[in-house]
Every structure is written in C-alpha cells, then in structure tokens.
Write a protein that holds these residues in place. Sequence first.
Motif, short mmCIF file in Angstrom:
data_model
loop_
_atom_site.label_atom_id
_atom_site.label_comp_id
_atom_site.label_asym_id
_atom_site.label_seq_id
_atom_site.Cartn_x
_atom_site.Cartn_y
_atom_site.Cartn_z
N ASP A 1 22.90 87.33 124.28
CA ASP A 1 22.87 85.93 124.69
C ASP A 1 22.38 85.02 123.57
OD1 ASP A 1 23.34 84.13 126.87
OD2 ASP A 1 21.18 83.81 126.96
N TYR A 2 21.61 85.57 122.62
CA TYR A 2 21.07 84.77 121.53
C TYR A 2 22.12 84.44 120.47
CZ TYR A 2 16.47 86.40 123.17
OH TYR A 2 15.36 86.69 123.92
N LEU A 3 23.24 85.14 120.49
CA LEU A 3 24.19 85.09 119.38
C LEU A 3 25.42 84.22 119.66
CD1 LEU A 3 24.13 88.87 118.40
CD2 LEU A 3 22.68 87.02 117.53
N VAL A 4 25.45 83.56 120.81
CA VAL A 4 26.62 82.76 121.16
C VAL A 4 26.24 81.30 121.39
CG1 VAL A 4 27.86 84.70 122.18
CG2 VAL A 4 26.39 83.28 123.62
N ILE A 5 27.22 80.41 121.23
CA ILE A 5 27.03 78.99 121.49
C ILE A 5 26.99 78.76 123.00
CG2 ILE A 5 27.91 76.67 121.05
CD1 ILE A 5 27.13 78.27 118.55
N HIS A 6 26.02 77.99 123.45
CA HIS A 6 25.88 77.72 124.87
C HIS A 6 26.25 76.27 125.17
CE1 HIS A 6 24.06 81.56 125.94
NE2 HIS A 6 23.37 81.47 124.82
N GLN A 7 26.45 76.03 126.46
CA GLN A 7 26.82 74.68 126.91
C GLN A 7 25.80 73.64 126.47
OE1 GLN A 7 28.28 74.32 130.99
NE2 GLN A 7 26.95 72.56 131.30
N GLN A 8 24.51 73.98 126.57
CA GLN A 8 23.48 73.00 126.21
C GLN A 8 23.50 72.67 124.72
OE1 GLN A 8 22.82 75.99 127.58
NE2 GLN A 8 21.05 77.00 126.62
N ASP A 9 23.98 73.61 123.89
CA ASP A 9 24.08 73.35 122.45
C ASP A 9 25.16 72.30 122.17
OD1 ASP A 9 22.20 75.42 122.07
OD2 ASP A 9 23.80 76.91 122.04
N LEU B 1 24.51 58.70 112.53
CA LEU B 1 24.86 59.89 113.29
C LEU B 1 24.04 61.09 112.84
CD1 LEU B 1 28.76 59.47 113.37
CD2 LEU B 1 27.15 58.97 115.22
N LYS B 2 23.91 61.26 111.51
CA LYS B 2 23.11 62.38 110.99
C LYS B 2 21.65 62.26 111.40
CE LYS B 2 25.78 63.56 106.84
NZ LYS B 2 25.76 63.61 105.35
N LYS B 3 21.11 61.06 111.34
CA LYS B 3 19.72 60.85 111.72
C LYS B 3 19.50 61.23 113.18
CE LYS B 3 16.04 57.37 111.84
NZ LYS B 3 15.69 55.95 111.54
N SER B 4 20.44 60.87 114.03
CA SER B 4 20.32 61.21 115.45
C SER B 4 20.40 62.72 115.66
CB SER B 4 21.42 60.51 116.25
OG SER B 4 21.24 60.70 117.62
N LEU B 5 21.26 63.40 114.92
CA LEU B 5 21.33 64.86 115.00
C LEU B 5 20.03 65.51 114.55
CD1 LEU B 5 24.91 65.46 113.51
CD2 LEU B 5 24.25 65.80 115.89
N ASP B 6 19.45 64.97 113.47
CA ASP B 6 18.23 65.56 112.89
C ASP B 6 17.00 65.37 113.77
OD1 ASP B 6 19.68 66.38 110.70
OD2 ASP B 6 19.15 64.65 109.47
N THR B 7 17.02 64.39 114.65
CA THR B 7 15.84 64.10 115.46
C THR B 7 15.97 64.59 116.90
OG1 THR B 7 16.71 61.87 115.92
CG2 THR B 7 15.18 62.10 114.07
N ASN B 8 17.07 65.26 117.21
CA ASN B 8 17.27 65.78 118.57
C ASN B 8 16.50 67.09 118.75
OD1 ASN B 8 18.92 67.60 120.56
ND2 ASN B 8 19.50 65.49 121.06
N LYS B 9 15.68 67.19 119.77
CA LYS B 9 14.82 68.35 119.99
C LYS B 9 15.62 69.61 120.30
CE LYS B 9 10.97 66.18 119.30
NZ LYS B 9 10.17 66.48 118.08
N THR B 10 16.67 69.48 121.11
CA THR B 10 17.48 70.66 121.45
C THR B 10 18.20 71.20 120.21
OG1 THR B 10 17.84 69.77 123.68
CG2 THR B 10 19.29 71.53 122.96
N ILE B 11 18.69 70.31 119.36
CA ILE B 11 19.36 70.74 118.13
C ILE B 11 18.35 71.36 117.18
CG2 ILE B 11 20.63 69.94 116.10
CD1 ILE B 11 21.97 67.87 117.88
N GLU B 12 17.13 70.82 117.18
CA GLU B 12 16.07 71.40 116.34
C GLU B 12 15.82 72.85 116.73
OE1 GLU B 12 11.30 70.69 115.48
OE2 GLU B 12 12.52 69.08 116.34
N MET B 13 15.80 73.15 118.03
CA MET B 13 15.63 74.53 118.48
C MET B 13 16.84 75.38 118.11
SD MET B 13 13.96 76.94 119.84
CE MET B 13 12.52 76.04 120.46
N TYR B 14 18.04 74.81 118.25
CA TYR B 14 19.24 75.54 117.88
C TYR B 14 19.20 75.95 116.41
CZ TYR B 14 24.15 76.44 116.77
OH TYR B 14 25.31 77.03 116.32
N LYS B 15 18.74 75.05 115.55
CA LYS B 15 18.69 75.34 114.11
C LYS B 15 17.73 76.49 113.80
CE LYS B 15 20.04 70.78 112.38
NZ LYS B 15 19.61 69.59 111.59
N LYS B 16 16.71 76.67 114.64
CA LYS B 16 15.81 77.81 114.45
C LYS B 16 16.57 79.12 114.67
CE LYS B 16 11.56 75.36 115.70
NZ LYS B 16 10.40 75.29 116.64
N TYR B 17 17.48 79.11 115.66
CA TYR B 17 18.31 80.29 115.89
C TYR B 17 19.33 80.47 114.77
CZ TYR B 17 16.49 81.26 120.56
OH TYR B 17 15.68 81.61 121.61
#
Length: 224
Positions: A108-116, A174-190
């Motif tokens: 489950d950790y290795l696939v793109i999810h709906q929330q991503d 657009l980039k700034k908004s991507l960089d400050t999104n908390k869910t995307i920040e967690m995705y980048k850790k994965y």
Amino acid sequence: MIFWVSFNTAQGTNIRSDESMLRFSDLIDERSRENRKLESSTAKLRKEVQGLAKRDSGGSAEERKRLSDVERNAGAERLVGKGLTVTLTDAPSDATAQLPGWPEPEPDYLVIHQQDLQAVVNALWQGGAEGIKVMDQRLISTSAVRCVGNTLILQGQLYSPPYTVTAVGDPQKLKKSLDTNKTIEMYKKYVDAYGLGWEVDEHRSTTVPAYTGAVELHHAKPVE
C-alpha cells in the motif's frame, strides 16, 4: 458429501477454472473503452448543437460575450497559457526503505492514492489555476477524482499510473502552493523513503482542453 456438493455446484463445468468468468478489472477496462467511444461521439454532437445554437441565437454582441465568459468559467472552452505539469508515479514493486528509521514498505505504501491526486488538484486550484486537466480530461466543478486500487477512474474512463495533472496559471504561484500543501509534504517523504515518483515541469505554453462531457446535475440539495 464433499463429492456430492462439488457435483451439484459444477453442473458439468470445471469449477476449478475461472476462464469462463470475466474478471472485474477486465470489466472495468471494457466499460472504459465503451465510455471513451460514447464520449467522443457525444462530444461531436454537442459541438454541432452548440454551433447551431450560436448561429441561430440572434443575440446581441454583449449577450454572446456574456455567454462566452460563462462557458470559459464553466470549463467549456479550451485554455492556453503558462502553467505546469505534476507527474506522480508508483514506486517499484521491489522497493525497500531508503531512509534510516523507516519500516520496510507494505504494498500500500508503493502506489499513488486518491488523496495524493486530490491534494495536487486542490493545491493547484489554491495556487490560482485557471483550468486543470488530469491525464487528458478537463476538470469542472462536478468532476471527482476517484481511485480503485492502483487505477484512476475519472468521468467514466480508466487510467493507470503515471498520472499527470496539468494546470494553466502562474507557474511560480502554482509551485508555491504545491510546496506548502501538508498532504503533498507527507507524500514527498514517501518519495524519499520508498521511491514514489514526483516531478514538476514548468511550461511556457500548455493547453487544457475544453470539457466535453455532460454537465447536468442528477442529485443536488440546497446548502443551509
């Protein structure tokens, strides 16, 4: 008893084989292909109807401009301009933890999810996107990004990763908004830990197509 139950269930067929059964994934693929054909045919007819309606409307120039503005805001017109594309990709199936302290990955950790995907779409809207497409489809107010397993179902069509999300708008905002999104920040850790794909490409000019599907609401209730 076991032999009798097997005989009664089989009714002369091989119950050990699933060759005669259509797998659920095959059914989804088949319906997706049918939807694409129907949508293409519907889009052509709708374009003809709109052309005839505009030709015979008899409205003033101001009314035609107002209609054009409404269509643009609703996503019914193609957008061209600066923007960017975000690409999300599943990690390799044999990926291992690349950072100390992280556990070995579950599938489950290795696939793109709906929330991503939804997080990327939301961030781009918040960054001032004028229009967004996911894969080859324009998003409108009634669009829903849904994933089933490791596939995306969008407006009746089925897609597999890598997934692309393209927005027309100011690339820096657009980039700034991507960089400050908390869910995307967690995705980048994965991304760092397990090798999920993340790529952002800026465009001097990109195109978001017009939405050509149905726009009627089937279920709605007033907001109190």
